[in-house]
Enzyme design. Structure first.
Site, short mmCIF file in Angstrom:
data_model
loop_
_atom_site.label_atom_id
_atom_site.label_comp_id
_atom_site.label_asym_id
_atom_site.label_seq_id
_atom_site.Cartn_x
_atom_site.Cartn_y
_atom_site.Cartn_z
N HIS A 81 0.82 -1.22 0.00
CA HIS A 81 0.00 0.00 0.00
C HIS A 81 0.85 1.27 0.00
O HIS A 81 1.91 1.34 0.61
CB HIS A 81 -0.93 0.00 1.21
CG HIS A 81 -0.23 -0.03 2.53
ND1 HIS A 81 0.24 1.11 3.16
CD2 HIS A 81 0.11 -1.06 3.35
CE1 HIS A 81 0.81 0.79 4.31
NE2 HIS A 81 0.75 -0.53 4.44
N ASP A 82 0.38 2.25 -0.74
CA ASP A 82 0.99 3.60 -0.79
C ASP A 82 2.38 3.63 -1.39
O ASP A 82 3.10 4.62 -1.24
CB ASP A 82 1.02 4.23 0.61
CG ASP A 82 -0.36 4.31 1.25
OD1 ASP A 82 -1.18 5.09 0.76
OD2 ASP A 82 -0.61 3.58 2.24
N GLY B 99 4.97 -0.95 3.03
CA GLY B 99 4.20 0.21 2.60
C GLY B 99 5.04 1.46 2.43
O GLY B 99 6.12 1.60 3.01
#
Length: 283
Positions: A128-129, A146
């Site tokens: 994520h991200d 992340g």
């Protein structure tokens, strides 16, 4: 000209594609794929088979997803509460078998972004991200936490592991089976069980048309920043930074490295260990 342009999408009858998904021209969706309601698929994308695309995910024109990839699934973050975060994959990127790419989080940037013309090889994980620039190559079994940022044209070799919030600079090289816990400077080359800086990515520089005189100046600047025996010179890193900026401040690639070092960082920099410098012939 691609003969699939302006053609009706081909969707295998075994696939489940939401009526709300936006599907471009010339798209091919093979058997046993699933496409969620908030997905946008650009022209001439191909989902070969057994591909899942979910969440607020956009696949740019010409993306190819190989079997058993998942793109835009919920992040592996216990703070995530189903917020409508996003995942964007740039045009012409190739995603090979068993790759997992998760959407962003509300506590991060809110989007996982992969640039155009990337190659993400089998069994890799983009968390994520994360943000990947243009032309990045991720070799088999690479995993990243992340919020990782990878610059254009970087090369991450097989089974490397990138810590959360690490930055990998433009055209940097991360060696295979390498644990990266800190930032890698642009054009840097790191190796080892725990990453250590061993030089610059000379092969990339030569193959991409950087002239010998500029490569020579980059080598001089690098040696000034990271002398083989820094302790013997009696200088601190900040002093060496100031010297290099004053001496090589007219070289755009050197300035790129210096600006990267000066930018905010969660993790600090991967450093040279004494005796670890590796020089390539002809650089």
């Amino acid at each position: 000209m691609d003969e699939r342009r302006d053609k009706t999408p081909e969707i295998h009858p075994s696939s489940i594609v939401s009526s709300r998904a936006r599907i471009g021209s010339g798209v091919r969706i093979g058997p046993w794929c699933t496409v969620g309601p908030d997905v946008e698929i650009g022209d001439n994308v191909e989902l070969i088979s057994h591909v899942v695309v979910d969440g607020h995910t956009t696949l740019g024109e010409g993306v190819v997803c190989y079997p058993f990839t998942t793109v835009g699934m919920a992040p592996q973050d216990l703070k995530y509460r189903g917020e409508p975060t996003a995942c964007v994959v740039g045009p012409r990127t190739i995603i090979r078998e068993n790759v997992t790419i998760h959407r962003g989080t509300a506590t991060g940037t809110g989007v996982t972004r992969i640039g155009p013309d990337c190659l993400i090889m089998a069994n890799s994980h983009v968390a994520h991200d994360c943000t990947l620039g243009r032309g990045v190559i991720i070799v088999n079994n690479v995993v990243m936490g992340g919020h990782v940022t990878i610059g254009d044209d970087a090369r991450i070799m097989g089974a490397a592991a990138l810590h959360q919030f690490v930055r990998i600079g433009h055209a940097a090289l991360v060696g295979g089976v390498c644990g990266v816990e800190a930032d890698v400077i642009p054009y840097g080359s790191v190796l080892g069980n725990r990453a250590r800086l061993v030089g610059l990515h000379w092969i990339w520089l030569r193959r991409n048309g950087v002239q010998p005189d500029e490569i020579r100046r980059m080598r001089q600047a690098f040696r000034a920043l990271y002398p083989k025996a820094a302790h013997a010179t009696g200088t601190v890193f900040q002093t060496r930074l100031e010297h290099v900026r004053k001496t090589y401040g007219d070289d755009a690639r050197v300035v790129e490295i210096l600006d990267f070092i000066a930018a905010p960082s969660h993790r600090g920099l991967v450093r040279v260990q004494s005796g670890d410098m590796i020089e390539s012939d002809g650089a």
